[in-house]
Scaffold this motif. Structure first.
Motif, short mmCIF file in Angstrom:
data_model
loop_
_atom_site.label_atom_id
_atom_site.label_comp_id
_atom_site.label_asym_id
_atom_site.label_seq_id
_atom_site.Cartn_x
_atom_site.Cartn_y
_atom_site.Cartn_z
N THR A 250 0.83 -1.20 0.00
CA THR A 250 0.00 0.00 0.00
C THR A 250 0.87 1.25 0.00
O THR A 250 1.96 1.26 0.56
N TYR A 251 0.35 2.28 -0.67
CA TYR A 251 1.09 3.53 -0.84
C TYR A 251 0.28 4.72 -0.34
O TYR A 251 0.51 5.85 -0.74
N THR A 252 -0.66 4.43 0.54
CA THR A 252 -1.52 5.45 1.13
C THR A 252 -1.58 5.22 2.64
O THR A 252 -1.43 4.10 3.11
N MET B 37 -6.25 0.29 1.21
CA MET B 37 -7.28 -0.02 0.23
C MET B 37 -8.25 -1.07 0.77
O MET B 37 -7.99 -1.72 1.79
N ALA C 98 -9.34 4.39 -0.88
CA ALA C 98 -7.93 4.28 -1.28
C ALA C 98 -7.74 3.51 -2.59
O ALA C 98 -6.69 2.93 -2.82
N GLN D 98 -4.12 4.05 -5.78
CA GLN D 98 -2.86 3.85 -5.06
C GLN D 98 -1.71 4.67 -5.65
O GLN D 98 -0.59 4.60 -5.17
N THR D 99 -2.01 5.45 -6.69
CA THR D 99 -0.98 6.33 -7.26
C THR D 99 -1.20 7.79 -6.83
O THR D 99 -0.48 8.67 -7.28
#
Length: 215
Positions: free
Chosen positions: A37-39, A43, A55, A58-59
């Protein structure tokens, strides 16, 4: 973050988060269905007013949270120069359980390989002690996780309000606090769509300041 002088440097924090190969950790280390995950808010967790996943994108913060070894090294060099040092040693507390120790070992390898002059020392502790040390601010880096209490982004975003007991890094930002207050007790409580957008604004602050390194 300001409790550790070197980690008060944003370039150092950006280097650390961008040097993490999250996909590899999920697929090759955990192997349990975990997703990278990038948040700050994960998600497949909270649905917005229109039913979409909060979420899903993810970009959204790819400029500040992604795996980019080359860019990480650039941030690292800039941070060391600003601090007037050529090497840095950081201690990371980690639970004495199998999965966290495996993840910590890979983080150590990725960081030390990508960021020249960095040494990571792993301090293995029983979970109760690790949590206590982090709540007391007695740590430099900490590998932790969060179990949400309810299906709303606030169960994550509320952690980083100034003075919250789960705000382990002792981070404080007036703009962030104001947004969260508006979303919890202010006018945005009765405007679902505006509240949702404000929560993204708050999350953006956390991500842009690299308050945490989502895994």
């Amino acid at each position: 973050m300001d409790a550790v002088p070197e980690l008060a440097n944003l370039n150092i924090r950006m280097a650390l988060t961008m040097a993490i190969d999250r996909e590899s950790i999920a697929a090759d280390v955990l192997k349990d269905g975990s997703k990278a995950t990038y948040t700050a808010v994960p998600m497949d967790f909270a649905a917005g007013p229109d039913g979409s996943d909060y979420a899903e994108d993810q970009t959204r913060y790819s400029d500040v949270c992604t795996y980019d070894a080359e860019l990480a090294a650039e941030y690292w060099a800039a941070g060391l120069e600003e601090l007037g040092i050529s090497e840095l040693t950081l201690d990371m507390v980690v639970d004495a359980d199998d999965a966290p120790q495996k993840v910590a070992a890979v983080l150590k390898e990725q960081w030390e390989t990508t960021l020249p002059g960095l040494t990571i020392n792993l301090t293995v502790e029983p979970k109760k002690q690790r949590v206590q040390d982090m709540q007391d601010g007695n740590f430099e880096l900490g590998l932790t996780r969060w179990g949400p209490d309810y299906a709303d982004p606030m169960t994550y975003l509320g952690m980083w309000v100034t003075g919250n007991s789960n705000n382990y890094g002792l981070w404080s930002n007036e703009d962030y606090d104001a947004i969260i207050e508006e979303c919890t007790t202010g006018d945005l409580c009765t405007d679902a769509e505006a509240r949702w957008e404000a929560l993204y604004d708050a999350e953006a602050i956390v991500m842009e300041e690299a308050v945490i390194f989502p895994l």
